[in-house]
Design a protein around this motif. Structure first.
Motif, short mmCIF file in Angstrom:
data_model
loop_
_atom_site.label_atom_id
_atom_site.label_comp_id
_atom_site.label_asym_id
_atom_site.label_seq_id
_atom_site.Cartn_x
_atom_site.Cartn_y
_atom_site.Cartn_z
N THR A 61 34.10 41.27 38.77
CA THR A 61 32.78 40.67 38.74
C THR A 61 32.43 40.07 40.09
OG1 THR A 61 33.55 38.48 38.04
CG2 THR A 61 33.13 40.10 36.31
N GLY A 62 31.17 39.69 40.25
CA GLY A 62 30.71 39.07 41.49
C GLY A 62 30.22 40.11 42.49
N THR A 63 29.80 39.64 43.65
CA THR A 63 29.27 40.53 44.68
C THR A 63 30.38 41.04 45.60
OG1 THR A 63 28.84 38.63 46.13
CG2 THR A 63 27.05 39.36 44.69
N LEU A 64 30.25 42.28 46.02
CA LEU A 64 31.21 42.93 46.93
C LEU A 64 32.65 42.70 46.49
CD1 LEU A 64 29.59 42.11 50.39
CD2 LEU A 64 29.33 44.18 49.03
N PRO A 65 33.00 43.02 45.25
CA PRO A 65 34.37 42.77 44.78
C PRO A 65 35.40 43.58 45.54
CG PRO A 65 33.17 44.12 43.20
CD PRO A 65 32.18 43.65 44.20
N GLY A 66 35.03 44.79 45.95
CA GLY A 66 36.00 45.59 46.66
C GLY A 66 36.39 44.99 47.99
N LEU A 67 35.40 44.53 48.76
CA LEU A 67 35.71 43.96 50.07
C LEU A 67 36.48 42.65 49.95
CD1 LEU A 67 32.40 44.70 52.01
CD2 LEU A 67 34.56 45.94 52.06
N ARG A 68 36.34 41.94 48.83
CA ARG A 68 37.11 40.71 48.64
C ARG A 68 38.60 40.98 48.57
NH1 ARG A 68 33.58 39.38 44.48
NH2 ARG A 68 35.30 39.58 42.99
N LEU A 69 38.96 42.22 48.20
CA LEU A 69 40.38 42.57 48.09
C LEU A 69 41.09 42.43 49.44
CD1 LEU A 69 40.03 45.76 45.87
CD2 LEU A 69 40.75 43.50 45.14
N LEU A 70 40.32 42.61 50.51
CA LEU A 70 40.92 42.52 51.84
C LEU A 70 41.45 41.12 52.13
CD1 LEU A 70 38.31 44.63 53.83
CD2 LEU A 70 40.49 45.37 52.87
N THR A 71 40.96 40.11 51.42
CA THR A 71 41.42 38.73 51.61
C THR A 71 42.59 38.39 50.71
OG1 THR A 71 39.98 37.77 49.92
CG2 THR A 71 39.04 38.09 52.11
N GLY A 72 42.96 39.30 49.81
CA GLY A 72 44.05 39.03 48.88
C GLY A 72 43.60 38.36 47.61
N ARG A 73 42.32 38.09 47.46
CA ARG A 73 41.80 37.44 46.26
C ARG A 73 40.78 38.35 45.59
NH1 ARG A 73 43.87 32.64 46.00
NH2 ARG A 73 42.64 32.18 44.13
N VAL A 74 41.06 38.69 44.35
CA VAL A 74 40.19 39.61 43.61
C VAL A 74 39.04 38.85 42.98
CG1 VAL A 74 40.12 41.35 41.78
CG2 VAL A 74 42.19 41.07 43.15
N GLY A 75 39.30 37.61 42.54
CA GLY A 75 38.27 36.83 41.86
C GLY A 75 38.43 36.91 40.36
N THR A 76 37.34 37.15 39.65
CA THR A 76 37.36 37.23 38.19
C THR A 76 37.45 38.68 37.74
OG1 THR A 76 36.10 35.18 37.95
CG2 THR A 76 36.08 36.70 36.08
N VAL A 77 38.33 38.91 36.78
CA VAL A 77 38.56 40.26 36.27
C VAL A 77 38.43 40.23 34.75
CG1 VAL A 77 40.21 42.15 36.01
CG2 VAL A 77 40.09 40.87 38.16
N ARG A 78 37.74 41.21 34.20
CA ARG A 78 37.65 41.35 32.74
C ARG A 78 38.46 42.58 32.32
NH1 ARG A 78 31.96 40.07 33.67
NH2 ARG A 78 31.57 37.91 33.05
N ILE A 79 39.30 42.40 31.32
CA ILE A 79 40.17 43.48 30.83
C ILE A 79 39.94 43.65 29.34
CG2 ILE A 79 42.56 44.21 30.47
CD1 ILE A 79 43.30 42.63 32.97
#
Length: 245
Positions: A61-79
């Motif tokens: 979720t959130g904006t630009l989730p893919g690019l956030r991966l470069l910081t090591g933090r994915v954020g919120t994930v729904r499974i």
């Protein structure tokens, strides 16, 4: 005819616009590819840990989730996962995890595990033989049908409570021939006391929860008995069944 000098002045502006547009497009494409890869890996990790027979999905979720991966933090994930087997019981699981990192840690979250009514029916035992469980539309439980030994169509209204990994179904009243009668009134009348005797509370043992996961409440919905769960950061520290983080 346009002035050559004007055309020359416009050229840097046009180049800047094109370069900017290309950079935005490349960033968007990179974000989509990163997000798609991350979703696939998270879903695979969840499938390995939950071991469901049904499908598993993961969404960032959130904006630009893919690019956030470069910081090591994915954020919120729904499974979401279907047909997760625990203690001989089939559950559907949906979780929202917060503060997820690429290392597999979480900051906390919430989840629901739904026990289908067919599974609940089997766990209520012979005392509820002939009665089909369902929701009352307000989170409570109703059982409809004919109670064993009493060939009368009735609806039993019940309250749900939890304690020490068990959910207790406590009948509070019945609907019989268009009348709503509290269980306490059934007990007080010798003519209906035998019926009240068949409406004793019943406890159902819930599947064991992993470390870092606690039960908040149990309610009914259209699909079954829904367990509302709270997750802490310790929820990812248990056995991983050989799964990579």
């Amino acid at each position: 005819m346009s002035n050559p000098l004007t055309r020359l002045r416009r050229t840097p502006l046009i180049v800047a616009v094109v370069v900017t547009a290309a950079a935005v497009l490349l960033a968007w494409v990179g974000d989509v590819l990163l997000e798609r890869t991350a979703r696939h890996r998270i879903a695979s990790a969840a499938a390995c840990r939950l071991r469901p027979s049904g499908p598993v999905s993961a969404d960032l979720t959130g904006t630009l989730p893919g690019l956030r991966l470069l910081t090591g933090r994915v954020g919120t994930v729904r499974i979401a996962a279907e047909d997760v087997r625990r203690d001989g019981t089939s559950l559907s699981v949906a979780a929202e995890l917060h503060g997820v990192t690429t290392g597999g840690a979480i900051g906390g979250g919430s989840a629901t595990a739904t026990l289908p009514y067919g599974e609940l029916d089997g766990r209520l035992g012979s005392a509820a033989a002939g009665l089909r469980p369902g929701g009352d539309g307000h989170g409570g439980l109703v059982l409809t049908g004919t109670l064993a030994g009493l060939p009368l169509p009735l609806t039993v209204h019940a309250r749900l409570s939890t304690d020490a990994g068990r959910v207790t179904v406590t009948p509070t009243g019945v609907s019989l021939f268009g009348q709503d009668i509290p269980v306490a009134s059934l007990k007080a009348d010798p003519r209906t006391a035998p019926l009240a005797g068949k409406l004793a509370p019943r406890s159902v043992t819930l599947p064991q929860l992993p470390s870092g996961v606690s039960l908040v409440s149990v309610v009914t919905d259209q699909d079954g008995l829904r367990m509302n769960l709270r997750l802490t950061s310790r929820a990812t520290s248990g056995a991983s069944h050989g799964c990579a983080r």
